[in-house]
Design a protein around this motif. Structure first.
Motif, PDB file in Angstrom:
ATOM      1  N   ALA A 549      -8.483  38.212  61.239  1.00 55.26           N
ATOM      2  CA  ALA A 549      -9.103  37.110  61.978  1.00 55.26           C
ATOM      3  C   ALA A 549      -8.195  36.645  63.100  1.00 55.26           C
ATOM      4  CB  ALA A 549      -9.412  35.954  61.024  1.00 55.26           C
ATOM      5  N   GLU A 550      -6.885  36.609  62.847  1.00 55.37           N
ATOM      6  CA  GLU A 550      -5.928  36.211  63.879  1.00 55.37           C
ATOM      7  C   GLU A 550      -5.978  37.170  65.064  1.00 55.37           C
ATOM      8  OE1 GLU A 550      -1.123  35.988  64.727  1.00 55.37           O
ATOM      9  OE2 GLU A 550      -1.830  36.321  62.674  1.00 55.37           O
ATOM     10  N   VAL A 551      -6.043  38.469  64.777  1.00 50.58           N
ATOM     11  CA  VAL A 551      -6.071  39.471  65.853  1.00 50.58           C
ATOM     12  C   VAL A 551      -7.290  39.258  66.746  1.00 50.58           C
ATOM     13  CG1 VAL A 551      -6.322  41.929  66.360  1.00 50.58           C
ATOM     14  CG2 VAL A 551      -4.763  41.177  64.541  1.00 50.58           C
ATOM     15  N   VAL A 552      -8.454  39.070  66.124  1.00 48.82           N
ATOM     16  CA  VAL A 552      -9.684  38.877  66.904  1.00 48.82           C
ATOM     17  C   VAL A 552      -9.616  37.568  67.689  1.00 48.82           C
ATOM     18  CG1 VAL A 552     -12.185  38.615  66.787  1.00 48.82           C
ATOM     19  CG2 VAL A 552     -11.036  40.241  65.276  1.00 48.82           C
ATOM     20  N   ALA A 553      -9.120  36.514  67.042  1.00 54.56           N
ATOM     21  CA  ALA A 553      -9.040  35.216  67.718  1.00 54.56           C
ATOM     22  C   ALA A 553      -8.104  35.263  68.912  1.00 54.56           C
ATOM     23  CB  ALA A 553      -8.594  34.138  66.727  1.00 54.56           C
ATOM     24  N   ARG A 554      -6.987  35.997  68.783  1.00 54.72           N
ATOM     25  CA  ARG A 554      -6.069  36.108  69.922  1.00 54.72           C
ATOM     26  C   ARG A 554      -6.729  36.851  71.082  1.00 54.72           C
ATOM     27  NH1 ARG A 554      -1.191  34.083  69.117  1.00 54.72           N
ATOM     28  NH2 ARG A 554      -0.329  33.940  66.991  1.00 54.72           N
ATOM     29  N   GLU A 555      -7.549  37.835  70.780  1.00 54.21           N
ATOM     30  CA  GLU A 555      -8.301  38.524  71.842  1.00 54.21           C
ATOM     31  C   GLU A 555      -9.207  37.538  72.565  1.00 54.21           C
ATOM     32  OE1 GLU A 555     -10.505  41.856  70.450  1.00 54.21           O
ATOM     33  OE2 GLU A 555      -8.793  42.807  69.453  1.00 54.21           O
ATOM     34  N   LEU A 556      -9.883  36.690  71.801  1.00 46.80           N
ATOM     35  CA  LEU A 556     -10.790  35.713  72.396  1.00 46.80           C
ATOM     36  C   LEU A 556     -10.033  34.719  73.272  1.00 46.80           C
ATOM     37  CD1 LEU A 556     -13.027  34.932  69.279  1.00 46.80           C
ATOM     38  CD2 LEU A 556     -13.701  36.220  71.304  1.00 46.80           C
ATOM     39  N   VAL A 557      -8.883  34.253  72.793  1.00 47.64           N
ATOM     40  CA  VAL A 557      -8.086  33.303  73.573  1.00 47.64           C
ATOM     41  C   VAL A 557      -7.633  33.935  74.878  1.00 47.64           C
ATOM     42  CG1 VAL A 557      -5.925  31.993  73.620  1.00 47.64           C
ATOM     43  CG2 VAL A 557      -7.349  31.975  71.565  1.00 47.64           C
ATOM     44  N   ALA A 558      -7.234  35.214  74.823  1.00 46.76           N
ATOM     45  CA  ALA A 558      -6.794  35.902  76.041  1.00 46.76           C
ATOM     46  C   ALA A 558      -7.958  36.086  77.018  1.00 46.76           C
ATOM     47  CB  ALA A 558      -6.186  37.250  75.680  1.00 46.76           C
ATOM     48  N   THR A 559      -9.155  36.356  76.480  1.00 49.70           N
ATOM     49  CA  THR A 559     -10.324  36.593  77.327  1.00 49.70           C
ATOM     50  C   THR A 559     -10.853  35.300  77.936  1.00 49.70           C
ATOM     51  OG1 THR A 559     -10.957  38.488  75.970  1.00 49.70           O
ATOM     52  CG2 THR A 559     -12.666  37.537  77.371  1.00 49.70           C
ATOM     53  N   ALA A 560     -10.924  34.244  77.121  1.00 53.00           N
ATOM     54  CA  ALA A 560     -11.501  32.976  77.580  1.00 53.00           C
ATOM     55  C   ALA A 560     -10.632  31.822  77.101  1.00 53.00           C
ATOM     56  CB  ALA A 560     -12.931  32.834  77.063  1.00 53.00           C
ATOM     57  N   PRO A 561      -9.538  31.549  77.802  1.00 51.02           N
ATOM     58  CA  PRO A 561      -8.624  30.491  77.346  1.00 51.02           C
ATOM     59  C   PRO A 561      -9.259  29.102  77.328  1.00 51.02           C
ATOM     60  CG  PRO A 561      -8.007  31.295  79.542  1.00 51.02           C
ATOM     61  CD  PRO A 561      -9.036  32.231  79.008  1.00 51.02           C
ATOM     62  N   GLN A 562     -10.353  28.887  78.106  1.00 48.46           N
ATOM     63  CA  GLN A 562     -10.990  27.567  78.112  1.00 48.46           C
ATOM     64  C   GLN A 562     -11.865  27.338  76.885  1.00 48.46           C
ATOM     65  OE1 GLN A 562     -11.626  29.872  80.517  1.00 48.46           O
ATOM     66  NE2 GLN A 562     -11.054  29.064  82.537  1.00 48.46           N
ATOM     67  N   LEU A 563     -12.160  28.408  76.138  1.00 47.96           N
ATOM     68  CA  LEU A 563     -13.076  28.300  75.006  1.00 47.96           C
ATOM     69  C   LEU A 563     -12.365  27.658  73.819  1.00 47.96           C
ATOM     70  CD1 LEU A 563     -16.010  29.075  74.245  1.00 47.96           C
ATOM     71  CD2 LEU A 563     -15.084  31.165  73.237  1.00 47.96           C
ATOM     72  N   GLN A 564     -12.720  26.419  73.526  1.00 51.41           N
ATOM     73  CA  GLN A 564     -12.062  25.695  72.440  1.00 51.41           C
ATOM     74  C   GLN A 564     -12.315  26.353  71.086  1.00 51.41           C
ATOM     75  OE1 GLN A 564     -13.061  21.486  72.700  1.00 51.41           O
ATOM     76  NE2 GLN A 564     -13.013  21.601  74.940  1.00 51.41           N
ATOM     77  N   GLU A 565     -13.483  26.954  70.919  1.00 52.44           N
ATOM     78  CA  GLU A 565     -13.816  27.582  69.642  1.00 52.44           C
ATOM     79  C   GLU A 565     -12.837  28.694  69.283  1.00 52.44           C
ATOM     80  OE1 GLU A 565     -15.800  26.823  72.049  1.00 52.44           O
ATOM     81  OE2 GLU A 565     -17.693  25.953  71.322  1.00 52.44           O
ATOM     82  N   SER A 566     -12.363  29.449  70.294  1.00 55.56           N
ATOM     83  CA  SER A 566     -11.448  30.550  69.997  1.00 55.56           C
ATOM     84  C   SER A 566     -10.093  30.020  69.531  1.00 55.56           C
ATOM     85  CB  SER A 566     -11.275  31.439  71.242  1.00 55.56           C
ATOM     86  OG  SER A 566     -10.744  30.698  72.334  1.00 55.56           O
ATOM     87  N   ARG A 567      -9.628  28.920  70.124  1.00 49.94           N
ATOM     88  CA  ARG A 567      -8.343  28.347  69.698  1.00 49.94           C
ATOM     89  C   ARG A 567      -8.442  27.726  68.305  1.00 49.94           C
ATOM     90  NH1 ARG A 567      -7.081  24.523  74.403  1.00 49.94           N
ATOM     91  NH2 ARG A 567      -9.168  25.042  75.128  1.00 49.94           N
ATOM     92  N   ILE A 568      -9.590  27.159  67.996  1.00 51.65           N
ATOM     93  CA  ILE A 568      -9.796  26.625  66.645  1.00 51.65           C
ATOM     94  C   ILE A 568      -9.755  27.758  65.620  1.00 51.65           C
ATOM     95  CG2 ILE A 568     -11.573  25.676  65.124  1.00 51.65           C
ATOM     96  CD1 ILE A 568     -10.218  23.507  66.648  1.00 51.65           C
ATOM     97  N   LEU A 569     -10.418  28.861  65.913  1.00 54.62           N
ATOM     98  CA  LEU A 569     -10.414  29.996  64.995  1.00 54.62           C
ATOM     99  C   LEU A 569      -9.004  30.553  64.811  1.00 54.62           C
ATOM    100  CD1 LEU A 569     -13.665  31.786  66.209  1.00 54.62           C
ATOM    101  CD2 LEU A 569     -13.310  30.778  63.947  1.00 54.62           C
ATOM    102  N   LEU A 570      -8.256  30.616  65.900  1.00 55.24           N
ATOM    103  CA  LEU A 570      -6.878  31.112  65.800  1.00 55.24           C
ATOM    104  C   LEU A 570      -6.037  30.155  64.954  1.00 55.24           C
ATOM    105  CD1 LEU A 570      -4.593  33.025  66.516  1.00 55.24           C
ATOM    106  CD2 LEU A 570      -4.344  31.824  68.708  1.00 55.24           C
ATOM    107  N   ALA A 571      -6.177  28.864  65.180  1.00 55.38           N
ATOM    108  CA  ALA A 571      -5.403  27.889  64.402  1.00 55.38           C
ATOM    109  C   ALA A 571      -5.756  27.974  62.918  1.00 55.38           C
ATOM    110  CB  ALA A 571      -5.667  26.480  64.929  1.00 55.38           C
ATOM    111  N   ARG A 572      -7.025  28.140  62.608  1.00 56.51           N
ATOM    112  CA  ARG A 572      -7.436  28.245  61.202  1.00 56.51           C
ATOM    113  C   ARG A 572      -6.871  29.507  60.558  1.00 56.51           C
ATOM    114  NH1 ARG A 572     -13.682  28.053  61.045  1.00 56.51           N
ATOM    115  NH2 ARG A 572     -13.256  28.296  58.810  1.00 56.51           N
ATOM    116  N   ALA A 573      -6.855  30.608  61.323  1.00 58.40           N
ATOM    117  CA  ALA A 573      -6.304  31.858  60.790  1.00 58.40           C
ATOM    118  C   ALA A 573      -4.807  31.717  60.535  1.00 58.40           C
ATOM    119  CB  ALA A 573      -6.587  32.998  61.752  1.00 58.40           C
ATOM    120  N   LEU A 574      -4.109  31.049  61.433  1.00 57.92           N
ATOM    121  CA  LEU A 574      -2.666  30.850  61.252  1.00 57.92           C
ATOM    122  C   LEU A 574      -2.381  29.943  60.056  1.00 57.92           C
ATOM    123  CD1 LEU A 574      -1.671  30.357  64.997  1.00 57.92           C
ATOM    124  CD2 LEU A 574      -1.123  32.335  63.563  1.00 57.92           C
TER     125      LEU A 574
END
Length: 759
Positions: A549-574
């Motif tokens: 989940a962390e790997v996918v979320a980091r891809e999303l953050v890199a693709t769309a840094p403005q997307l709050q949902e991707s940072r939330i998913l990354l934080a939850r995975a961490l």
């Protein structure tokens, strides 16, 4: 298949009528409503006498006038010009409304007028978000079809809007327009083009400061000081919106602006009155959803209320143009990043329907894709126009067109004509393709290849219209190299990036101006699409595959840094990997956003609460979980936040339980076990939980035991009670949690059951 066939036949019927009306047919347009209604609480009915004045704007004569009314309404009489008239009632296919065809005493010629009065009773068996009749708060919104409508929101011409006079024989009524109430009779005069509606309830009024003069926020009695402060902030935001639109489109319409905090019907707005969810006041700052709602609602004062929107394709103006204007305000007020985040959410919403939507100029609310397409693709189209004309000229054309059409109403055709006149054939071609053709554009870019001191990417456009598009390449040094290219319809092109540095990434249409059927091939090297990535990361978290989940979320953050949902998913995975410090930084980051989403409020506070609980900071954890629960972002976060709050408070023995709530729950248990309808209904707000009562009476549980876990009084008349339920029905044992909503009505009564997890 049957519902789809009926819907298709209805669309064909409406389309045929639309064509026929251009011939010698009658077309009714409502010029004013005069409605007198009374609430009958004991009978649970709304009694109405509604007069509509209509003009025949078609080219033929009319011998009948047809209107729609709620299918449960019982019509007592219909009169025309004061004389009784014959009428025929036919149920509509979808069952929401009935069609009433009235015979006129004489034919009404083109431009002739008629006055029709309908007297009827509307029973309300169960309260809903569209219509409710309750001692704790009633409301009747337009989509309940509580008043006669010759043209509905599903008509190709769009819903009827006009000035109205509304009288309700009850106090504490709120509608739109000017309040002319006296004593126990409430009267509203609306001079703009609007739909009649009203709410009844007990509110405190918070008047806007000097910058928000004429703006009132109506809130539930007994709210906290923090909620009142948030209401004041909303009034200031509405004042800033009014000033912004006045600068763009001309002086603001003279009408009171009311922001009403509600538990049902939130998101509705019309001609200066906006229904805002009560939970928005309990968030630490104005969230993105509320800001967008207010921005679109205030824009509608100019686009629809002051100047009515008429004719085919009106949704491109009503929904699409207001969203475009709202996004422009968000950028001015909150900065480019906030606007980019909103544009990203619009693109995600549109991508879900892009492969099956109808042409914008012919879409109606009968299309299942309408609300994914009309606001979002519509806003994209106006962005393309703005880019080609420049904002100043585009806004100038809009202002002139709308001001010139205040009496007759503005049409999409008129706006297109004005734009094409200034923008020439090139802009006309763009508008024709974007509005009259289903979306077929798909822009593709190939891997950049070095050619001397340049890099070249092959381009492809599979759509049926030429596009001139921007592109950007990123070098291994982090430099951004922009360029532009024109790609013919169903053809190929190339992008030339003038740099000798190595290019590691290239993207076509980085601003995503063009609506497309597929956005996933806009970037090379290819990356996971945002909808796919969000779904995958969420799935991996649910199966506790946290590293993946962390790997996918980091891809999303890199693709769309403005997307709050991707940072939330990354934080939850961490956090799931016990990397609390990294997770905490991300959770705080989304909470610090200038316009966080409601989900960011909830997940950010849940995450920080879970971290605090792990660190033994139970009081801080409980506070965070409380903030998350009060945000009421969605079902999942509300359920988790409430459970985690009880767990945190239990560690310090501070779980609050109101004894009055506990006593009521004991009464409710006894009534459920008895299984008597009268006994249950005596403990429930009239009109609420109708299916629940029927289910209890029908099955009569062998056992039902409710244990109060926690209670919270949220205002002067509402208590929320977290409970654990153990039941045995039809030989099966069930258990789980639920949230009971208690309202004060001559004693505490059950007003709702939320978050029901008894399985």
């Amino acid at each position: 298949m049957k519902p789809k066939c009926l819907a298709l036949l209805a669309i064909l019927f409406i389309s045929f009528n639309g064509v026929a009306q251009e011939e010698a047919r009658v077309v009714w347009h409502v010029t004013k409503y005069d409605i007198n209604s009374s609430l009958q609480m004991l009978e649970r009915t709304l009694n109405v006498t509604a007069t509509l004045n209509a003009t025949n704007v078609g080219r033929g004569s009319g011998n009948t006038l047809t209107f729609r009314l709620n299918s449960k309404a019982v019509i007592k009489s219909v009169t025309v010009a004061g004389a009784n008239a014959n009428f025929r009632v036919v149920p509509e296919n979808q069952g929401v409304a009935q069609r009433v065809t009235t015979t006129l005493p004489s034919a009404v010629a083109s431009n002739g007028a008629v006055s029709l009065t309908a007297t009827y009773t509307l029973p309300i068996e169960a309260n809903t978000g569209l219509a409710a009749l309750s001692p704790t708060g009633s409301h009747f919104l337009p989509l309940s079809f509580w008043y006669p409508l010759p043209n509905t929101p599903f008509s190709i011409r769009g819903v009827d809007t006009s000035p109205f006079r509304l009288t309700v024989n009850a106090p504490n009524i709120v509608s739109s327009g000017f309040d002319k109430s006296s004593g126990a009779v409430s009267t509203f005069e609306q001079t703009l083009n609007a739909q009649p509606f009203f709410l009844q309830g007990e509110w405190d009024r918070i008047e806007g400061a000097a910058e928000a003069k004429g703006i009132t926020v109506l809130v539930r009695k007994g709210i906290t000081a923090d909620e009142k402060k948030q209401a004041e902030n909303m009034a200031l935001l509405a004042g800033a919106l009014r000033s912004f639109y006045a600068t763009l489109l001309g002086p603001a319409p003279e009408v009171p602006i009311r922001l009403v905090a509600v538990n049902r019907g939130a998101g509705f707005y019309d001609s200066g009155t906006v229904l805002v969810e009560s939970s928005a006041l309990r968030r630490a700052k104005v969230d993105s959803s509320t800001a967008l709602l207010l921005a679109e609602a205030l824009a509608q004062l100019w686009v629809g209320a002051q100047t009515p929107v008429r004719g085919e394709g009106g949704g491109v103006l009503r929904e699409g143009l207001t969203r475009f204007l709202a996004t422009a305000f968000l950028e001015k007020q909150y900065g480019r990043n906030a606007a980019q985040a909103e544009l990203l959410r619009q693109r995600l919403a549109y991508s879900g329907v892009s492969k099956r939507d109808a042409p914008l100029a012919r879409s109606t609310q009968m299309d299942e894709t309408y609300f994914g397409s009309a606001p979002n693709k519509g806003a994209m189209v106006w962005r393309i126009v703005e880019q080609q004309l420049g904002r100043d000229q585009f806004i100038s054309i809009l202002r002139e067109t709308f001001q010139a059409s205040r009496t007759s109403g503005v049409t999409l055709a008129a706006v297109r004509g004005a734009l094409a006149e200034k923008g020439g054939s090139a802009l006309k071609t763009v508008l024709d393709h974007q509005l009259d053709v289903v979306t077929d554009t798909d822009l593709m870019i190939g891997l950049p290849q070095q050619r001397g001191s340049e890099w070249v990417s092959a381009l492809r456009n599979i759509g049926s219209s030429d596009v001139t598009v921007k592109l950007v390449a990123t070098t291994d040094r982090g430099e951004q190299i922009p360029t532009q290219a024109t790609i013919p319809a169903r053809g190929f092109g190339e992008a030339v990036f003038r740099t000798s540095s190595k290019i590691i990434r290239a993207e076509i249409d980085p601003e995503k101006l063009y609506p497309q059927v597929d956005y996933s091939n806009d970037v090379v090297p290819r990356v996971r699409s945002l909808p796919e990535g969000l779904a995958e990361a969420t799935r991996l978290l649910s199966t506790q595959e946290n590293v993946k989940a962390e790997v996918v979320a980091r891809e999303l953050v890199a693709t769309a840094p403005q997307l709050q949902e991707s940072r939330i998913l990354l934080a939850r995975a961490l956090l799931a990997q016990n990397r609390a410090d990294e997770a905490e930084r991300l959770f705080r980051q989304v909470l610090d956003e200038v316009l966080p989403t409601p989900q960011a409020f909830a997940w950010g506070n849940i995450g920080l609460g879970q971290i605090a609980l792990r660190r033994g900071q139970s009081v801080e954890a409980a506070r965070r979980f409380t903030d998350a629960a009060r945000a009421e972002a969605d079902y999942a976060t509300s359920l988790l936040a409430r459970a985690e709050r009880i767990r945190a408070e239990a560690t310090t023995n501070t779980v609050p339980v109101d004894e009055a709530a506990r006593a009521f729950v004991s009464q409710l248990d006894a009534a459920i076990k008895a299984g008597k309808k009268a006994g249950l209904e005596a403990l429930i707000i009239p009109g609420e939980l109708v299916r629940f009562v029927s289910g209890i009476v029908g099955t009569q549980p062998e056992n039902w035991q409710t244990r109060v876990l926690r209670s919270e009084q949220v205002d002067a008349a509402t208590i929320l009670v977290d409970v654990q339920i153990e039941a045995r029905e039809l030989g099966q044992d069930r258990a789980g949690t639920a949230l009971l909503v208690l309202s004060q009505n001559g004693g505490w009564k059950l007003a709702g059951i939320e978050l029901f997890e008894v399985r």
